[in-house]
Design a protein around this motif. Structure first.
Motif, PDB file in Angstrom:
ATOM      1  N   GLU A 330       0.827  -1.209   0.000  1.00 34.29           N
ATOM      2  CA  GLU A 330       0.000   0.000   0.000  1.00 34.29           C
ATOM      3  C   GLU A 330       0.859   1.256   0.000  1.00 34.29           C
ATOM      4  O   GLU A 330       0.562   2.234  -0.701  1.00 34.29           O
ATOM      5  N   HIS A 334       0.720   4.178  -2.968  1.00 31.04           N
ATOM      6  CA  HIS A 334       0.436   5.605  -2.771  1.00 31.04           C
ATOM      7  C   HIS A 334       1.565   6.467  -3.333  1.00 31.04           C
ATOM      8  O   HIS A 334       1.309   7.511  -3.955  1.00 31.04           O
ATOM      9  N   THR A 352      -3.757   1.411  -9.104  1.00 28.35           N
ATOM     10  CA  THR A 352      -4.933   1.576  -8.241  1.00 28.35           C
ATOM     11  C   THR A 352      -5.585   0.221  -7.948  1.00 28.35           C
ATOM     12  O   THR A 352      -6.039  -0.032  -6.814  1.00 28.35           O
ATOM     13  N   ALA A 356      -6.037  -1.487  -4.248  1.00 28.76           N
ATOM     14  CA  ALA A 356      -7.265  -2.073  -3.705  1.00 28.76           C
ATOM     15  C   ALA A 356      -6.991  -3.464  -3.142  1.00 28.76           C
ATOM     16  O   ALA A 356      -7.498  -3.823  -2.061  1.00 28.76           O
ATOM     17  N   SER A 367     -12.180   1.014   2.178  1.00 29.45           N
ATOM     18  CA  SER A 367     -11.128   1.723   1.432  1.00 29.45           C
ATOM     19  C   SER A 367     -10.780   0.979   0.152  1.00 29.45           C
ATOM     20  O   SER A 367     -10.556   1.585  -0.906  1.00 29.45           O
ATOM     21  N   SER A 371     -11.173   2.401  -3.662  1.00 31.42           N
ATOM     22  CA  SER A 371     -10.054   2.463  -4.606  1.00 31.42           C
ATOM     23  C   SER A 371     -10.434   1.793  -5.920  1.00 31.42           C
ATOM     24  O   SER A 371     -10.186   2.330  -7.013  1.00 31.42           O
TER      25      SER A 371
END
Length: 421
Positions: A330, A334, A352, A356, A367, A371
């Motif tokens: 993760e 980002h 992306t 997820a 979340s 995503s």
């Protein structure tokens, strides 16, 4: 200085250096049974205008090399007085030459200097301009058959030039490099579109063309793509072997950015084998190489997508996701999203979707769904993105089949993910 400009321009168009032109002239002289005595200094004298009318044999060789009269190269004939009564053998000789030339022209109906076109670096640059437009399309969408087809057509255009004209060795090498690079793009489009049989055919063709170009830069791209091909085919041993070929090429020692890309792609392959130590080690090598690299250096157009930190973060994300290290995945996702350029829509969709999956792996259902649904519909239909999203939906239903996030995802998938294949 008209003569200087004319010859210099023709040399630039043909890709000649002074030494290369001297070699080409000497080759023609020796083929006609004469001694090849032209040097780079001779050529320099032509360029500076110190020699305004070369020797007769040199003029004939210049006309053969450039396929035009020497006067079009800017050379100016000397003014000479002809004797009133030339010797009989000289008269017969001129009549014979004139008659022979007229007969040849009548038979062929072709201008003397238009029999064969000489190609130069300007033709290479024209092909590269078309290639740049194709690469821009690939950056945005990727995987489309139209991209694959256009890349193959460009490669054929480069090879057609080889077969229908003359060129210096440097220009021929550049044309083979173009054909190899274009075929490599067809290969990547096929990989991206999950058309693996076609990708393997393109790989074999591209590697042959690259060998003829003697360009380790394009050889790196082809073998690095082969590593990616085998990684997507779930053949990690072949992927490691192919990527090792790329990493061993001279370009990785000359340019640290190529070394960085080779190490980072190796890390993604090691992730498939669940070798966390190798992943950390190769990512460390990639980071060190990136820090040594000159980010302002001029590189091939296809490298513009991967010679930045976003690519390094994307490959690190792939490696850690394969290892099941969702927290690190993760974090890399980002960072990659914050660094990706706006035009990289396909890459943004892939990152992306992996984000997820990383969030789902940590139990962050809401979340993760947010995503996944943020990916635009046209990008979600990209083959690689679609596969990741199908995997996401399956894992979501295993983790929490009756949850609100799962129902939200089903509703979104039913409305906007139709046609994914």
């Amino acid at each position: 200085m008209e003569g200087i400009g004319a010859l210099g321009k023709r040399m630039r168009e043909a890709g000649f250096t002074q030494v290369e032109l001297a070699d080409a002239i000497n080759t023609h002289l020796r083929a006609d049974g004469h001694e090849g005595t032209v040097s780079d200094r001779t050529v320099r004298n032509w360029l500076t205008g110190e020699t305004r009318w070369p020797h007769e044999r040199q003029r004939a060789a210049l006309e053969a090399v450039f396929n035009c009269p020497v006067t079009e190269l800017g050379f100016i004939p000397r003014r000479v007085s002809l004797p009133h009564a030339p010797p009989e053998d000289s008269v017969h000789r001129r009549r014979f030459i004139a008659t022979s030339a007229a007969a040849a022209l009548a038979a062929t109906n072709t201008p003397v200097f238009a029999s064969q076109k000489r190609f130069g670096m300007s033709d290479v640059e024209r092909l590269q301009t078309k290639f740049a437009a194709l690469i821009a399309t690939d950056f945005r969408y990727g995987g489309r058959r139209t991209i694959e087809t256009q890349a193959v057509e460009l490669a054929e255009e480069a090879l057609t030039i080889q077969n229908h004209g003359t060129a210096t060795q440097r220009v021929r090498g550049a044309l083979y490099g173009c054909a190899a690079s274009f075929t490599s793009s067809a290969m990547w489009a096929a990989i991206d579109g999950r058309r693996f049989d076609a990708a393997q055919r393109h790989f074999h063709r591209a590697s042959s063309l690259a060998a003829m170009s003697n360009d380790s830069t394009i050889q790196f791209r082809i073998w690095s793509h082969a590593g990616s091909l085998y990684r997507h085919m779930n053949r990690p041993a072949d992927a490691l072997a192919a990527n090792d070929v790329a990493r061993s090429l001279p370009i990785t020692r000359r340019d640290s950015m190529f070394a960085c890309l080779g190490h980072a792609r190796q890390a993604a392959i090691h992730g498939m084998t669940n070798d966390s130590h190798a992943v950390q080690q190769t990512l460390g090598h990639a980071q060190d190489a990136f820090e040594r690299a000159d980010t302002t250096e001029l590189r091939p157009v296809w490298m513009t997508a991967v010679c930045d930190r976003a690519e390094l973060e994307t490959l690190a994300l792939s490696a850690h996701l394969s290892l099941g290290d969702f927290e690190k995945s993760e974090a890399h996702a980002h960072r990659s999203l914050s660094l990706l350029r706006p035009a990289m829509q396909r890459d943004r969709g892939i990152v992306t979707a992996r984000l997820a999956l990383a969030q789902l792996g940590q139990g962050e259902l809401e979340s993760a769904v947010n995503s996944a649904v943020s990916i635009p519909g046209d990008i979600a239909r990209h083959p690689r993105v679609g596969i990741l999203l199908r995997e996401f939906g399956e894992l979501l239903h295993v983790a929490a089949p009756s949850s609100q996030p799962a129902r939200s995802w089903d509703e979104h998938a039913g409305e906007s993910q139709k046609g994914i294949s």
